[in-house]
Scaffold this motif. Structure first.
Motif, short mmCIF file in Angstrom:
data_model
loop_
_atom_site.label_atom_id
_atom_site.label_comp_id
_atom_site.label_asym_id
_atom_site.label_seq_id
_atom_site.Cartn_x
_atom_site.Cartn_y
_atom_site.Cartn_z
N PHE A 12 0.95 -1.29 0.05
CA PHE A 12 -0.14 -0.03 0.11
C PHE A 12 0.78 1.33 -0.03
O PHE A 12 0.48 2.32 -0.22
N LYS A 13 2.17 1.05 0.20
CA LYS A 13 2.89 2.31 0.23
C LYS A 13 3.64 2.52 -1.23
O LYS A 13 4.48 3.53 -1.21
N GLY A 15 2.05 3.55 -3.79
CA GLY A 15 1.37 4.64 -4.40
C GLY A 15 0.77 4.04 -5.68
O GLY A 15 0.04 4.89 -6.37
N PRO A 17 -2.12 1.96 -7.71
CA PRO A 17 -3.25 1.17 -7.47
C PRO A 17 -3.19 -0.03 -7.44
O PRO A 17 -2.47 -0.94 -8.01
N ARG A 52 -6.61 -10.37 1.33
CA ARG A 52 -7.36 -9.38 1.89
C ARG A 52 -7.62 -8.12 1.06
O ARG A 52 -7.49 -7.02 1.72
N VAL A 53 -7.97 -8.11 -0.03
CA VAL A 53 -8.26 -6.93 -0.74
C VAL A 53 -9.69 -7.42 -1.42
O VAL A 53 -10.07 -8.47 -1.42
N ASN A 54 -10.43 -6.07 -1.55
CA ASN A 54 -11.74 -6.10 -2.29
C ASN A 54 -11.78 -7.18 -3.40
O ASN A 54 -10.90 -7.08 -4.24
N GLU B 201 -7.65 -1.77 4.88
CA GLU B 201 -7.04 -1.06 3.97
C GLU B 201 -7.38 -1.66 2.54
O GLU B 201 -7.75 -1.04 1.61
N GLY B 202 -7.22 -2.94 2.48
CA GLY B 202 -7.39 -3.50 0.95
C GLY B 202 -8.85 -3.68 0.67
O GLY B 202 -9.09 -3.80 -0.78
N ILE B 204 -11.21 -1.09 1.38
CA ILE B 204 -11.56 0.46 1.19
C ILE B 204 -11.50 0.66 -0.43
O ILE B 204 -10.48 0.90 -1.02
N ASP B 205 -12.70 1.02 -1.00
CA ASP B 205 -12.76 1.75 -2.22
C ASP B 205 -12.68 3.47 -2.14
O ASP B 205 -11.88 3.96 -2.70
N ASP B 222 -7.23 4.78 -3.72
CA ASP B 222 -6.00 4.52 -4.52
C ASP B 222 -5.53 5.97 -4.85
O ASP B 222 -4.11 6.43 -4.61
N ARG B 225 -3.91 7.40 -1.70
CA ARG B 225 -2.25 7.03 -1.64
C ARG B 225 -1.40 7.61 -2.52
O ARG B 225 -0.22 7.65 -2.54
N ASP B 226 -1.84 7.70 -3.68
CA ASP B 226 -1.13 8.58 -4.87
C ASP B 226 -0.84 9.90 -4.36
O ASP B 226 0.34 10.42 -4.74
N ARG B 229 2.26 11.41 0.20
CA ARG B 229 3.37 10.78 0.21
C ARG B 229 4.32 11.28 1.06
O ARG B 229 4.28 12.28 1.76
N GLU B 283 7.73 7.20 -0.41
CA GLU B 283 6.56 6.19 -0.45
C GLU B 283 5.34 6.85 0.18
O GLU B 283 5.22 7.75 0.51
N SER B 284 4.24 5.97 -0.37
CA SER B 284 2.85 6.63 -0.03
C SER B 284 2.40 6.48 1.28
O SER B 284 3.09 5.59 2.06
N LEU B 285 1.64 7.06 1.78
CA LEU B 285 1.06 7.08 3.24
C LEU B 285 0.03 5.83 3.08
O LEU B 285 -0.81 6.03 2.00
N SER B 286 -0.15 5.01 4.06
CA SER B 286 -1.26 4.07 3.70
C SER B 286 -2.48 4.99 4.59
O SER B 286 -2.32 6.02 4.97
N GLU B 289 -1.99 6.02 7.82
CA GLU B 289 -1.20 7.01 8.08
C GLU B 289 -1.79 8.29 7.77
O GLU B 289 -1.75 9.42 8.38
#
Lengths: 140, 302
Positions: A12-13, A15, A17, A52-54, B201-202, B204-205, B222, B225-226, B229, B283-286, B289
């Motif tokens: 998830f870090k 960035g 998709p 554990r993803v959608n 996390e995984g 959530i849309d 998405d 997270r983009d 950072r 890196e992206s923030l989760s 975060e």
């Protein structure tokens, strides 16, 4: 559960998709032999549960792979790596390699290995690799 | 119902308890088939909002619509199409697991017995056990079975995993993905309020962060997270006069700098590169975060 599950890692870090991470990793597995022609991909539900993803994210990744011609869906049987799946383009292959090289370059910098020594080492390792490949083919 | 009708639509919702604004002019909408995260600290107004959706509370002003309907006027129509798992689940203590499921099923037009049998087995629940003898984890599992078997169009989860052990939490989320989501994905919407964000996390849309009853940030996961950072840079010498305008937040300690960016990480990375850092990472923030950085994010809104 196939070994293939374990190759997939969601970060998830990064960035990027999540569905694209899956697309890239499955393409990578296909290009590097981790997934072979005709081998089934895990079905959507167990893969989504495991990562554990959608569920929609996995479905979107598979749809994208199908439209890119990497996999095909056989009704009632699931998704399979296509026989004539398009390998990575040259630019994508170079991009993958660039990342690996960059890491080595950074490591060389920290270890104070200078440019000439680094290039010499790369050449030495390439020669060594080519010798090994040659030896293996001679033994066949 | 029109296919474009949001499953949940909240417009300018406010609810006060005495002088306290529990929910203050909140708006959000949730589209069909999505998993929507509703994040906030304890007391941020999450449960109050959910209670307004379920007609357990009446809003002071603004509107809440579920399936395009008013939960106050069409309570049965709304509730028959959704299921709700609260953070504290209560059952009649004299009933067994089996009695409880039969009791819950008696309120529903539809009940999937195959899913019920699968989940009882998966969670290793004893149907003859009295509910008063169940652990907190088992109670939540029983509530989840009761919520999923009617195969509702909307699953409302209010802090569903708080206080559970990691294995039960993991199973809970896998069950939501597996048993619930895969039935008819276009008609399986999840609205989950939680502060244990990393676990979801995984799933959530899209999400909304609320604070003191007000919306702080609504984004697709998405895209978030983009956009947000974290850059870490280390220099040979403590850098003087770094121009980092446009950064959300800058923390400097000696030779190291940590920067939060808001959609401009490339630009800031270029600037930092001109100062020849020893190390430069981005890196992206989760989502967690991003939530923790809420205080800083207020600047985004300002």
């Amino acid at each position: 559960m196939s070994v293939f599950f374990m190759l997939l890692q969601i970060d998830f870090k990064s960035g990027k998709p999540v569905y694209l991470q899956l697309v890239d990793q499955i393409r990578y597995a296909a290009a590097s032999g981790g997934l072979r022609t005709g081998e089934p991909l895990p079905s959507i539900r167990p893969l989504a549960e495991e990562l554990r993803v959608n569920r929609n994210t996995v479905a979107k990744a598979y749809a994208e792979l199908e439209s890119q011609g990497v996999i095909e869906t056989v009704p009632g049987k699931g998704c399979f790596l296509k026989e004539s799946h398009s390998p990575f383009t040259k630019s994508v292959r170079q991009k993958i390699l660039t990342k690996e090289i960059d890491e080595a370059v950074v490591a060389a910098h920290h270890l104070q290995v200078d440019r000439d020594a680094f290039l010499a080492l790369v050449k030495e390792r390439l020669d060594s690799f080519e010798r090994k490949v040659k030896d293996n083919s001679d033994n066949d | 119902m029109n296919i474009d009708t949001p499953i949940i639509e909240i417009q300018n919702l406010s609810r006060r308890y005495g002088k306290l604004d529990a929910v203050n002019n909140l708006s959000l909408h949730v589209r069909a088939g999505k998993c929507y995260g509703f994040f906030g600290r304890n007391g941020a107004g999450k449960t109050t909002t959910i209670k307004c959706l379920l007609n357990l509370l009446r809003p002071d002003s603004g509107t809440a619509r579920v399936f395009g309907l008013d939960p106050q006027k069409n309570e049965v129509a709304v509730k028959s199409r959704l299921a709700y798992v609260p953070d504290m689940v209560a059952f009649y203590p004299w009933m067994t697991v089996r009695d409880t499921l039969e009791y819950l099923a008696s309120f529903r037009k539809h009940w999937n017995e195959d899913i019920e049998a699968d989940l009882i087995k998966r969670f290793q629940l004893d149907p003859k056990q009295k509910t008063s003898h169940l652990s907190k984890g088992q109670r939540t599992q029983l509530a989840l079975i009761g919520a999923i078997c009617p195969e509702p169009e909307l699953l409302v989860l209010d802090e569903p995993t708080s206080g559970l052990d990691p294995i039960v939490r993991r199973e809970f989320i896998e069950t939501v993905i597996g048993a619930y989501q895969s039935g008819d994905p276009g008609r399986r919407t999840v609205f989950v309020s939680t502060h244990l964000i990393s676990e979801f996390e995984g799933l959530i849309d899209e999400f909304t962060i609320i604070e003191q009853g007000r919306e702080l940030l609504t984004m697709e996961a998405d895209a978030a997270r983009d956009r947000f950072r974290k850059i870490r840079a280390r220099f040979a010498q403590p850098p003087a006069q770094l121009d980092l305008s446009g950064a959300l937040n800058v923390k400097q300690s000696g030779r190291e700098v940590e920067i939060l960016t808001n959609g401009n990480s490339e630009q800031l990375l270029e600037k930092l590169k001109t100062r020849s850092p020893e190390e430069l990472r981005c890196e992206s923030l989760s989502l967690e975060e991003i939530f923790v950085a809420s205080d800083i994010l207020k600047k985004v809104q300002a």
